[in-house]
Motif scaffolding. Sequence first.
Motif, mmCIF file in Angstrom:
data_model
loop_
_atom_site.group_PDB
_atom_site.id
_atom_site.type_symbol
_atom_site.label_atom_id
_atom_site.label_comp_id
_atom_site.label_asym_id
_atom_site.label_seq_id
_atom_site.Cartn_x
_atom_site.Cartn_y
_atom_site.Cartn_z
ATOM 1 N N ILE A 57 49.155 45.002 42.249
ATOM 2 C CA ILE A 57 48.399 44.227 43.242
ATOM 3 C C ILE A 57 47.796 42.986 42.605
ATOM 4 N N GLY A 58 47.139 43.162 41.452
ATOM 5 C CA GLY A 58 46.449 42.049 40.809
ATOM 6 C C GLY A 58 47.378 40.938 40.364
ATOM 7 N N PHE A 74 50.844 34.658 42.894
ATOM 8 C CA PHE A 74 51.558 34.096 44.040
ATOM 9 C C PHE A 74 50.666 33.758 45.243
ATOM 10 N N TYR A 75 49.521 34.402 45.354
ATOM 11 C CA TYR A 75 48.739 34.216 46.577
ATOM 12 C C TYR A 75 47.330 33.664 46.349
ATOM 13 N N SER A 76 46.819 33.732 45.140
ATOM 14 C CA SER A 76 45.491 33.157 44.892
ATOM 15 C C SER A 76 45.600 31.630 44.842
ATOM 16 N N PRO A 77 44.544 30.919 45.166
ATOM 17 C CA PRO A 77 44.610 29.450 45.198
ATOM 18 C C PRO A 77 44.615 28.849 43.792
ATOM 19 N N PRO A 78 45.233 27.690 43.629
ATOM 20 C CA PRO A 78 45.142 26.988 42.339
ATOM 21 C C PRO A 78 43.733 26.440 42.129
ATOM 22 N N ASP A 79 43.384 26.235 40.871
ATOM 23 C CA ASP A 79 42.070 25.671 40.556
ATOM 24 C C ASP A 79 42.069 24.174 40.867
ATOM 25 N N VAL A 118 45.806 27.868 35.891
ATOM 26 C CA VAL A 118 44.714 28.842 35.883
ATOM 27 C C VAL A 118 45.231 30.259 36.097
ATOM 28 N N ARG A 119 46.445 30.419 36.599
ATOM 29 C CA ARG A 119 46.988 31.750 36.872
ATOM 30 C C ARG A 119 47.195 32.555 35.591
ATOM 31 N N ILE A 120 47.258 31.905 34.456
ATOM 32 C CA ILE A 120 47.343 32.626 33.184
ATOM 33 C C ILE A 120 46.109 33.497 32.990
ATOM 34 N N MET A 121 45.021 33.137 33.648
ATOM 35 C CA MET A 121 43.771 33.875 33.564
ATOM 36 C C MET A 121 43.948 35.350 33.894
ATOM 37 N N ILE A 148 38.485 35.965 42.197
ATOM 38 C CA ILE A 148 37.794 37.090 41.555
ATOM 39 C C ILE A 148 38.469 38.417 41.897
ATOM 40 N N TRP A 149 38.860 38.617 43.156
ATOM 41 C CA TRP A 149 39.425 39.896 43.553
ATOM 42 C C TRP A 149 40.712 40.239 42.803
ATOM 43 N N PRO A 150 41.709 39.353 42.738
ATOM 44 C CA PRO A 150 42.901 39.711 41.948
ATOM 45 C C PRO A 150 42.583 39.880 40.466
#
Length: 250
Positions: free
Chosen positions: A38-39, A45-50, A57-60, A205-207
């Motif tokens: 899920i995370g 794929f679904y969280s917004p870019p910074d 930022v997805r490397i986070m 934060i959620w993912p």
Amino acid sequence: MSKEKIRSAALANPNRFLKFSNILQPWICSVSLICITIGVIWGLFYSPPDWQQGDAVRIMYIHVPMALLSSVGYFLLALCALCSLVWKHPLADLAAEEIGPIGGIATLLCLITGSLWGKPMWGTWWVWDARLTSVLILLFFYIGHITLMHAFDDIQKGYKAAAYLALIGVFDLPIIKFSVYWWNTLHQTDTFKFTSNPPIVMTMIWPLLFCLIGFGLGFLALILSRVKSAILEHQFNRIVKIQLYNSNLL
């Protein structure tokens, strides 16, 4: 009773630990796999870019869990060392031997993902920043601990030397934690803070929380699996030695 006799007796009857791990491990693995799936999917794929860093930022979602686990793993290593040196816990050295490689891999992944994140942000793969340097030192402590474990013919001497090194290296943990506040560094401050609102939006934060829980439980599952395998291996070797001894008597 000597430490070796205590160790042998404990490994010959590991009922509590084996029963505990056999019951708990399948649940831990299942929840870990669900949370990681899920995370990672949500984060990549679904969280917004910074608004500043963009998609980098997805490397986070990989880097932050690995950074946390690198420190948690070494804290567990130091805790095992303390239990071994002070309380002579029969399984402490064995657990430390199995935790070391997992924590070392987490630290290496932290450095690799940090470099991948740093390249588009800082324009370079590596800088001698206080946070980065202290994490690199932590990796060296992990490598030193693994090496000392197997550096002596007498395994007990290796366990003892590695335990002392683990306790020395634990002083690097607060440096890693507070380096971004003690010095003027390129590395950003902590993502989660108890004294103020987090610097990222809830849709990030959620993912990230799912990834933290998933990788954390996966880390625990690997430790349980390795310690359980080591106990069974020691138990098997002990039975073989007893059989060889009895055959020589005959």
